[in-house]
Scaffold this motif. Structure first.
Motif, PDB file in Angstrom:
ATOM      1  N   ALA A 211       0.914  -1.145   0.042  1.00  0.00           N
ATOM      2  CA  ALA A 211      -0.158   0.158  -0.031  1.00  0.00           C
ATOM      3  C   ALA A 211       0.816   1.510   0.300  1.00  0.00           C
ATOM      4  N   THR A 212       2.148   1.705  -0.144  1.00  0.00           N
ATOM      5  CA  THR A 212       3.232   2.322   0.510  1.00  0.00           C
ATOM      6  C   THR A 212       4.733   2.026  -0.161  1.00  0.00           C
ATOM      7  N   LEU A 213       5.112   2.838  -0.917  1.00  0.00           N
ATOM      8  CA  LEU A 213       6.208   2.576  -1.543  1.00  0.00           C
ATOM      9  C   LEU A 213       6.770   3.984  -1.287  1.00  0.00           C
ATOM     10  N   HIS A 214       8.966   4.022  -0.284  1.00  0.00           N
ATOM     11  CA  HIS A 214       9.359   4.076  -0.489  1.00  0.00           C
ATOM     12  C   HIS A 214      10.363   4.176  -2.080  1.00  0.00           C
ATOM     13  N   GLU A 215       9.748   5.839  -2.487  1.00  0.00           N
ATOM     14  CA  GLU A 215      10.577   6.446  -4.296  1.00  0.00           C
ATOM     15  C   GLU A 215      12.089   7.181  -3.477  1.00  0.00           C
ATOM     16  N   CYS A 216      13.396   6.397  -4.354  1.00  0.00           N
ATOM     17  CA  CYS A 216      14.833   6.906  -3.671  1.00  0.00           C
ATOM     18  C   CYS A 216      15.174   7.503  -5.418  1.00  0.00           C
ATOM     19  N   ALA A 217      14.361   8.684  -5.252  1.00  0.00           N
ATOM     20  CA  ALA A 217      15.238   8.974  -6.363  1.00  0.00           C
ATOM     21  C   ALA A 217      15.851   9.933  -6.230  1.00  0.00           C
ATOM     22  N   GLY A 218      16.316  10.742  -7.205  1.00  0.00           N
ATOM     23  CA  GLY A 218      17.643  11.354  -7.572  1.00  0.00           C
ATOM     24  C   GLY A 218      18.116  11.868  -8.734  1.00  0.00           C
ATOM     25  N   PRO A 219      19.169  13.123  -8.356  1.00  0.00           N
ATOM     26  CA  PRO A 219      19.735  13.194  -9.953  1.00  0.00           C
ATOM     27  C   PRO A 219      20.274  12.213 -10.926  1.00  0.00           C
ATOM     28  N   ASP A 220      21.241  11.359 -10.275  1.00  0.00           N
ATOM     29  CA  ASP A 220      21.762  10.651  -9.989  1.00  0.00           C
ATOM     30  C   ASP A 220      20.919   9.156 -11.395  1.00  0.00           C
ATOM     31  N   ILE A 221      19.980   9.401 -10.988  1.00  0.00           N
ATOM     32  CA  ILE A 221      19.215   7.800 -11.278  1.00  0.00           C
ATOM     33  C   ILE A 221      17.949   8.207 -12.006  1.00  0.00           C
ATOM     34  N   SER A 222      17.052   9.443 -11.535  1.00  0.00           N
ATOM     35  CA  SER A 222      16.103   9.509 -12.711  1.00  0.00           C
ATOM     36  C   SER A 222      16.141  10.827 -13.178  1.00  0.00           C
ATOM     37  N   SER A 223      14.802  11.843 -12.483  1.00  0.00           N
ATOM     38  CA  SER A 223      15.080  12.937 -12.699  1.00  0.00           C
ATOM     39  C   SER A 223      14.142  13.842 -11.831  1.00  0.00           C
ATOM     40  N   GLN A 224      14.290  15.614 -12.028  1.00  0.00           N
ATOM     41  CA  GLN A 224      12.821  15.853 -11.212  1.00  0.00           C
ATOM     42  C   GLN A 224      11.727  15.626 -11.729  1.00  0.00           C
ATOM     43  N   ASP A 225      11.601  15.862 -12.653  1.00  0.00           N
ATOM     44  CA  ASP A 225      10.286  15.126 -13.819  1.00  0.00           C
ATOM     45  C   ASP A 225       9.727  13.710 -13.671  1.00  0.00           C
ATOM     46  N   ASP A 226      10.571  13.603 -12.906  1.00  0.00           N
ATOM     47  CA  ASP A 226      10.171  11.964 -12.675  1.00  0.00           C
ATOM     48  C   ASP A 226       9.583  11.876 -11.336  1.00  0.00           C
ATOM     49  N   LEU A 227      10.295  12.176 -10.654  1.00  0.00           N
ATOM     50  CA  LEU A 227       9.573  11.994  -9.288  1.00  0.00           C
ATOM     51  C   LEU A 227       7.981  13.179  -9.278  1.00  0.00           C
ATOM     52  N   THR A 228       8.591  14.455  -9.787  1.00  0.00           N
ATOM     53  CA  THR A 228       7.321  14.944  -9.766  1.00  0.00           C
ATOM     54  C   THR A 228       5.947  13.767 -10.086  1.00  0.00           C
ATOM     55  N   GLY A 229       6.371  13.986 -11.545  1.00  0.00           N
ATOM     56  CA  GLY A 229       5.304  13.262 -12.687  1.00  0.00           C
ATOM     57  C   GLY A 229       4.597  12.142 -11.314  1.00  0.00           C
ATOM     58  N   LEU A 230       5.068  11.110 -10.511  1.00  0.00           N
ATOM     59  CA  LEU A 230       5.132  10.441  -9.946  1.00  0.00           C
ATOM     60  C   LEU A 230       4.304  10.134  -8.519  1.00  0.00           C
ATOM     61  N   LEU A 231       4.572  11.436  -8.012  1.00  0.00           N
ATOM     62  CA  LEU A 231       4.042  11.845  -6.889  1.00  0.00           C
ATOM     63  C   LEU A 231       2.649  13.051  -7.155  1.00  0.00           C
ATOM     64  N   ALA A 232       2.476  13.101  -7.872  1.00  0.00           N
ATOM     65  CA  ALA A 232       1.474  13.505  -8.433  1.00  0.00           C
ATOM     66  C   ALA A 232       1.001  12.126  -9.362  1.00  0.00           C
ATOM     67  N   LEU A 233       0.742  11.895 -10.093  1.00  0.00           N
ATOM     68  CA  LEU A 233      -0.011  10.674 -10.543  1.00  0.00           C
ATOM     69  C   LEU A 233      -0.780   9.900  -8.966  1.00  0.00           C
ATOM     70  N   ALA A 234       0.046   9.287  -8.573  1.00  0.00           N
ATOM     71  CA  ALA A 234       0.307   8.396  -7.496  1.00  0.00           C
ATOM     72  C   ALA A 234      -1.150   9.087  -5.971  1.00  0.00           C
ATOM     73  N   ALA A 235      -1.179  10.896  -6.412  1.00  0.00           N
ATOM     74  CA  ALA A 235      -1.991  11.412  -5.343  1.00  0.00           C
ATOM     75  C   ALA A 235      -3.212  11.736  -5.699  1.00  0.00           C
ATOM     76  N   ALA A 236      -3.134  11.122  -7.336  1.00  0.00           N
ATOM     77  CA  ALA A 236      -4.676  11.287  -8.384  1.00  0.00           C
ATOM     78  C   ALA A 236      -5.168  10.543  -8.409  1.00  0.00           C
TER      79      ALA A 236
END
Length: 539
Positions: A211-236
């Motif tokens: 039911a809960t995930l801790h997303e471990c994002a970062g500049p060497d792993i993904s991108s800011q757009d990836d993190l903010t997009g994921l958080l927005a999608l999960a909230a919506a």
């Protein structure tokens, strides 16, 4: 399927409810997003006419839903929907899969795959760049190793890293070269493709009772757009909750504003102090057994101290990726320096995290306890690579390898554990993770099934500094899973009394029998804040 109706009142009855409020509970009532009542079958009769829905559990088990404390959601989704090399049987099979994937995806700007592990192949080597170029017909290709700390790339993509540290003409890319190639590969993924991958990962997590995930994002792993997009999608959209971490070192208070603006809980997660054992980039105090070096150090103790100091003073959680013993020592040195500046109690209260934390001796474990560090660990690593004949023994020698992932000693010292998968490094498989901790390949590191289950439920919430969730008691969030399973037992790590049926006089609730070879429970229903986010079709 997802239920988009507002959550009402629900009575679940005629099953087993795993709850400290009542070790013999057979029924539960939820009111909207909250657990309202736990109790017996007889007492449940009083609720039957006043709730919106009655669920007959038919003997099923209800538990708190799992929290996976370390996930890379987009990469997980891309692995689920793309090229999976985790089951490749050898070099020829891997290259054949690359060729078939390239033929099936003629319009992709970049071909993506994951999971190769040359230590499992008879050839004991990865494909050469020439072999990759031939298999993918010269197209851009990125293939992350199973540990995601090195990668293979075709010539059409590898050229972006030619002058960077870690670049090799005909060997896997590591360090800065790998990070550059990964950024280039992920930048070619369209926003729609990325969102589809995130949805696939979240649906799969829900199907596993997560039911809960801790997303471990970062500049060497993904991108800011990836993190903010994921958080927005999960909230919506209905599905598992996602809490994000952004792995970027800070040196002044103003740096924390950027972390907060991303919606991240902390400057933590995969903030690399070192790499991985499989890729020979974990930082060791002595040389590898199969290489003439000690790995890679990315952060000094002083840089760690600055980061922890700023985060502690700003009320933001800090954290680091550290696997090798030298990397763990650098973290402890740095956190102690920060504690000398701001006070050890403030550092302890912050619950800073260390991801993986594999090579720990007794002094390191004592340091974790002293500084209040949370150990965010992945027992499936031991299941995959532990033992006297596994990859860990290849890299370190059997004697050093036996000291890895000492969960029993961590718990005995009072170090908080939060369990996760590091998916896609190992799969989203929470009961498999609990089994791996309880049946660790090194017997003295085993913990009870109950302790591992707690670390994979409540422990994940405590790792984000929340003490009011991860357990089924009145007032807690209505995050739960319903499981089809066999007999419920109590299992402990002592092989002499490996498991026994629950004695009613003990007041200890049972959990599924996770003895290796026994089938793992199946998630029949997963509920997040009272909403059904997964329901297994009737068979």
């Amino acid at each position: 399927m997802n239920d988009e109706r507002p959550p009402g009142t629900v009575l679940l009855r005629n099953g087993s409810v795993y709850s400290p409020a009542d070790p013999f509970a057979t029924a539960m009532v939820t009111d909207g997003a909250t657990v309202a009542w736990i109790g017996s079958e007889g007492a449940a009769d009083g609720f039957a006419d006043s709730v919106d829905e009655v669920v007959d559990l038919d003997g099923a088990l209800v538990t708190p839903a799992f929290t996976d404390a370390h996930v890379h959601t987009t990469s997980t989704g891309l692995a689920l929907t793309g090229l999976d090399l985790g089951t490749a049987t050898g070099l020829a099979d891997a290259l054949a899969r690359v060729a078939a994937h390239a033929a099936a995806r003629p319009d992709d700007q970049v071909l993506l795959g994951h999971g190769w592990d040359e230590t499992r192949w008879p050839e004991r080597r990865p494909p050469s760049r020439a072999e990759l170029d031939a298999a993918c017909a010269g197209r851009p290709l990125y293939l992350s190793r199973t540990d995601v700390h090195s990668a293979l790339a075709s010539t059409a993509l590898a050229h972006v890293a030619r002058r960077l540290d870690g670049y090799h003409d005909d060997a896997p890319l590591t360090r800065d070269a790998h990070h550059a190639v990964r950024r280039a590969a992920l930048a070619a993924v369209s926003p729609a493709q990325r969102a589809d991958a995130q949805r696939a990962a979240l649906r799969h997590a829900a199907s596993q009772g997560i039911a809960t995930l801790h997303e471990c994002a970062g500049p060497d792993i993904s991108s800011q757009d990836d993190l903010t997009g994921l958080l927005a999608l999960a909230a919506a959209e209905p599905g598992p909750r996602v809490f994000g971490y952004w792995a970027q070192a800070v040196s002044r208070p103003a740096d924390l504003d950027a972390i907060r603006d991303l919606g991240a809980l902390g400057a933590a997660g995969d903030l690399f102090v070192d790499g991985s054992l499989g890729s020979h980039t974990a930082c060791l105090s002595g040389p590898y057994a199969d290489a003439d070096h000690t790995g890679t150090a990315y952060l000094t103790a002083e840089r760690i101290a600055d980061h922890v100091t700023v985060c502690t003073e700003g009320g933001v959680q800090a954290g680091f990726h550290a696997i090798g013993d030298a990397a763990v020592a650098a973290v402890l040195d740095g956190v102690r320096r920060a504690a000398a500046r701001v006070g050890v109690e403030r550092v302890r209260a912050a619950r800073h995290r260390v991801e993986h934390a594999e090579m720990l001796d007794a002094a390191a474990i004592a340091g974790f306890a002293e500084l209040g560090l949370v150990a965010s660990v992945q027992p499936a690593f031991d299941a995959a690579w532990g033992g006297d004949a596994g990859m860990y023994a290849d890299r370190l020698g059997a004697d050093r390898a036996r000291g890895l992932n000492p969960y029993a000693a961590l718990l005995k010292a009072g170090v908080p554990l939060a369990l996760g998968s590091d998916s896609p490094v190992t799969p989203l498989d929470p009961w498999g993770t609990v089994r791996a901790a309880a049946f660790h390949r090194t017997p003295e590191h085993r913990i009870s099934v109950r302790a591992a289950f707690t670390a994979h439920t409540r422990g994940g919430w405590r790792a984000i500094r929340r003490d009011d969730a991860g357990t089924l008691v009145p007032g807690a969030p209505a995050d739960y899973a319903v499981w089809g399973t066999g007999d419920l037992v109590v299992q402990v790590p002592d092989e002499r009394v490996a498991n026994w049926s629950t004695d009613p006089r003990s007041g200890t609730p049972g959990l599924p029998d996770l003895t290796p070879g026994e089938p793992l429970p199946r998630a029949l229903r997963t509920v997040v804040a009272g909403r059904v986010v997964h329901e297994r079709p009737n068979e």
